[in-house]
Design a protein around this motif. Structure first.
Motif, PDB file in Angstrom:
ATOM      1  N   VAL A   1      71.600  65.541  48.820  1.00 25.52           N
ATOM      2  CA  VAL A   1      71.514  66.661  48.214  1.00 25.52           C
ATOM      3  C   VAL A   1      70.269  67.320  48.330  1.00 25.52           C
ATOM      4  O   VAL A   1      69.092  66.441  48.323  1.00 25.52           O
ATOM      5  N   TRP A   2      69.928  68.523  48.666  1.00 25.51           N
ATOM      6  CA  TRP A   2      68.591  69.161  48.757  1.00 25.51           C
ATOM      7  C   TRP A   2      68.323  70.110  48.038  1.00 25.51           C
ATOM      8  O   TRP A   2      69.028  71.247  47.746  1.00 25.51           O
ATOM      9  N   GLY A   3      67.031  70.098  47.595  1.00 25.74           N
ATOM     10  CA  GLY A   3      66.511  71.313  46.595  1.00 25.74           C
ATOM     11  C   GLY A   3      65.406  72.021  47.446  1.00 25.74           C
ATOM     12  O   GLY A   3      64.334  71.491  48.069  1.00 25.74           O
TER      13      GLY A   3
ATOM     14  N   CYS B   1      69.939  70.810  35.632  1.00 25.39           N
ATOM     15  CA  CYS B   1      70.480  70.715  36.972  1.00 25.39           C
ATOM     16  C   CYS B   1      71.103  69.392  37.179  1.00 25.39           C
ATOM     17  O   CYS B   1      72.174  69.342  38.245  1.00 25.39           O
TER      18      CYS B   1
ATOM     19  N   THR C   1      74.378  70.752  49.141  1.00 19.90           N
ATOM     20  CA  THR C   1      74.770  69.340  49.585  1.00 19.90           C
ATOM     21  C   THR C   1      75.622  69.272  50.622  1.00 19.90           C
ATOM     22  O   THR C   1      76.275  70.185  51.058  1.00 19.90           O
TER      23      THR C   1
ATOM     24  N   TYR D   1      70.047  74.366  45.362  1.00 21.30           N
ATOM     25  CA  TYR D   1      70.510  73.056  45.463  1.00 21.30           C
ATOM     26  C   TYR D   1      71.864  73.275  46.514  1.00 21.30           C
ATOM     27  O   TYR D   1      72.746  73.996  46.409  1.00 21.30           O
TER      28      TYR D   1
END
Lengths: 79, 148
Positions: free
Chosen positions: B130-132, B100, B60, B58
């Motif tokens: 936010v990126w996963g 998470c 952000t 993750y």
């Protein structure tokens, strides 16, 4: 002194551009910036991304002030 | 204009079960609370084209995310009679099976806690930058996009 803007790229967009933070010459609007980035990085046409100007998500073409912070935001996937 | 207080929600690494337990225990002194609602997000080992997800990394845009979270928090407190709300989101590499996201709402009566908790989780997934990055067992990856 040349007018510049700060660009921050995230997620897949950062991967395509190959950089997370960079400074570039001032461009007057978000649509023009997007056009310019697509010319520079044709791969970007394959991904969806939104833009934020000074931390605010924009949904229509927006004027970019000198020294603005622009973020390139692919679809969110938190949580 | 009143200055909004920006609270951090991000923690490096997974959220431990013991941390969640301690957070619950801390609320025993707040005796006006009658209900807690907790949402825990866990990294799932999705199979995509025969490859299994072993972890999600993750990242952000922290300034924008915390500004947005402050706005969400204010709207939720205006809408529901909550006693308190705590939110923790992981950054960095979180393995399949690890926690998470931890959202914890408390109120005098249950409806406010459960409704606020559900709404906050939806808003976190839809509105926070936010990126996963899903990492597969063979170390290839793909960028996750949130779905229901």
């Amino acid at each position: 002194m040349n007018a510049t803007i700060q660009i921050m790229a995230f997620g897949k967009v950062a991967e395509i551009i190959g950089s997370v933070n960079f400074t570039m010459q001032h461009i007057a609007s978000t649509n023009l910036l997007k056009e310019y980035l697509l010319q520079l990085f044709p791969e970007l046409s394959k991904v969806k991304f939104a833009m934020a100007v000074n931390k605010k998500l924009i949904t229509t073409d927006t004027a970019i002030d000198v020294s603005a912070n622009i973020a390139l935001l692919p679809p969110f996937s938190g949580g | 204009m009143e200055k909004k207080k920006v609270k951090n929600i991000f923690v490096e690494g997974p959220i431990a079960a013991s941390f969640i337990a301690d957070d619950i225990a801390k609320h025993s002194t707040k005796k006006n609370i009658g209900a807690h609602s907790i949402f825990l997000g866990q990294v799932r080992n999705d199979s995509i084209n025969g490859q299994e997800v072993k972890a999600i990394e993750y990242t952000t845009y922290v300034d924008m995310a915390l500004e947005k979270m402050t706005e969400i928090r204010e709207e939720i407190f205006a809408k529901y009679p909550l006693t308190c709300m705590h939110i923790y989101h992981s950054l960095g590499s979180i393995k399949a099976g690890e926690i998470c996201l931890f959202v914890f709402t408390s109120s005098e009566r249950r409806r406010a806690a459960t409704d606020a908790c559900n709404e906050v989780v939806e808003r976190i997934k839809n509105e926070l930058p936010v990126w996963g990055k899903e990492i597969f067992t063979d170390n290839t990856h793909q960028w996750k996009e949130n779905t229901i």
